[in-house]
Design an enzyme around this catalytic site. Sequence first.
Site, PDB file in Angstrom:
ATOM      1  N   CYS A 121      18.737  17.494  -3.732  1.00 16.27           N
ATOM      2  CA  CYS A 121      17.617  17.914  -4.390  1.00 16.27           C
ATOM      3  C   CYS A 121      17.718  18.501  -5.814  1.00 16.27           C
ATOM      4  O   CYS A 121      16.906  18.622  -6.431  1.00 16.27           O
ATOM      5  CB  CYS A 121      16.635  18.948  -3.529  1.00 16.27           C
ATOM      6  SG  CYS A 121      16.080  17.918  -1.941  1.00 16.27           S
ATOM      7  N   HIS A 257      11.371  21.944  -8.412  1.00 14.36           N
ATOM      8  CA  HIS A 257      11.499  21.053  -7.122  1.00 14.36           C
ATOM      9  C   HIS A 257      10.436  21.075  -6.327  1.00 14.36           C
ATOM     10  O   HIS A 257       9.956  22.106  -5.759  1.00 14.36           O
ATOM     11  CB  HIS A 257      12.740  21.170  -6.458  1.00 14.36           C
ATOM     12  CG  HIS A 257      12.978  20.317  -5.145  1.00 14.36           C
ATOM     13  ND1 HIS A 257      12.952  19.188  -5.134  1.00 14.36           N
ATOM     14  CD2 HIS A 257      13.413  20.802  -4.017  1.00 14.36           C
ATOM     15  CE1 HIS A 257      13.127  18.769  -3.998  1.00 14.36           C
ATOM     16  NE2 HIS A 257      13.240  19.690  -3.190  1.00 14.36           N
ATOM     17  N   ASN A 287       8.314  15.559  -0.939  1.00 11.27           N
ATOM     18  CA  ASN A 287       9.754  16.072  -1.397  1.00 11.27           C
ATOM     19  C   ASN A 287      10.342  14.440  -1.823  1.00 11.27           C
ATOM     20  O   ASN A 287      10.907  13.862  -0.938  1.00 11.27           O
ATOM     21  CB  ASN A 287      10.470  16.685  -0.411  1.00 11.27           C
ATOM     22  CG  ASN A 287      11.675  17.074  -0.799  1.00 11.27           C
ATOM     23  OD1 ASN A 287      12.143  16.642  -1.802  1.00 11.27           O
ATOM     24  ND2 ASN A 287      12.291  18.228  -0.009  1.00 11.27           N
TER      25      ASN A 287
END
Length: 330
Positions: A121, A257, A287
């Site tokens: 990520c 993020h 996500n």
Amino acid sequence: MSGAGEALVRRAVIAGTGSALPARRVSNAELAQQVDTSDEWIVERTGIRFRHIAAPDETTSTLATDAAREAIASAGIAAAAIDLIVLATATPDQTFPASATKVQAALGIGDCVAFDVAAVCSGFLYALQVAESMIRAGSANRALVIGAETFSRILDWEDRATCVLFGDGAGAIVLEAQETAASDGRGVLATRLHADGRHNQLLYVDGGPSTTGTVGKLRMKGKEVFRHAVTNLAAVMNESLSAAGLAAADVDWVVPHQANARILDATAKKLGLAPEKVIVTVDRHANTSAASVPLALDAAVKDGRIKRGDLLVLEAMGGGFTWGAAVVRF
């Protein structure tokens, strides 16, 4: 404003942004027909309402290519002007060659530097610093920095704790070398990256070429990840702002993020930032790992919130653990 005669510095400036999402959009209600969950449960704990899932003919490299084309058009340049491609992904098309080279070929770019970066990520932040460093050093002039993922390929669709959290997509920027004033010019002003491999078992994939010979599935201990995320992200954002000689009060927008709405809220509070300064797309994208920061950035550029001259902080944390932040004058 900079004073007369102030020295110029070579910086990497964001010249264009772009994004791409798979055609199929999946709601929480649709997921609830497949696993034991509900829209209310997902929204309350994560803020997620929708995610995009790649079709069989949509891959990390095809999504990356579409996002790259948008970014190149946004920058107003020809693809041939790109001399560096850094693609952040944890879900490449193949073990090798790098998916960045597939993007290069699809864009019709001849000889250039092209490689992948794997930091999950945080991958886009890692890729950004690599590209920015190469531009600042003079070894590149125009770079495509891409975050692209097809996390749906590595999800365990029987694990309701993880399969509802992730989606597929890609985001891209064009970084361009420019001579700007040291005090107030545009570009990447500071970046800070970290990793701590002791936390491997909190967020990982249970497979790989040299261990199981399989791709594996994503595994996560959510509560522990949440706790580390809030602490690490607030710290690295302060660290990067300090490196740029700035403070949280100077920030126009945080582009984080997009893992969980609760993490976004908690991090903003820890920094004393107003929630309306935080770009949020987790509700509609879920996500998307390395793609989430550039996807959120492009969304806020397209809707007019982020304007030239705005001060941005980009931040992310992911498996490894890896985490980082970048201060950018857009």
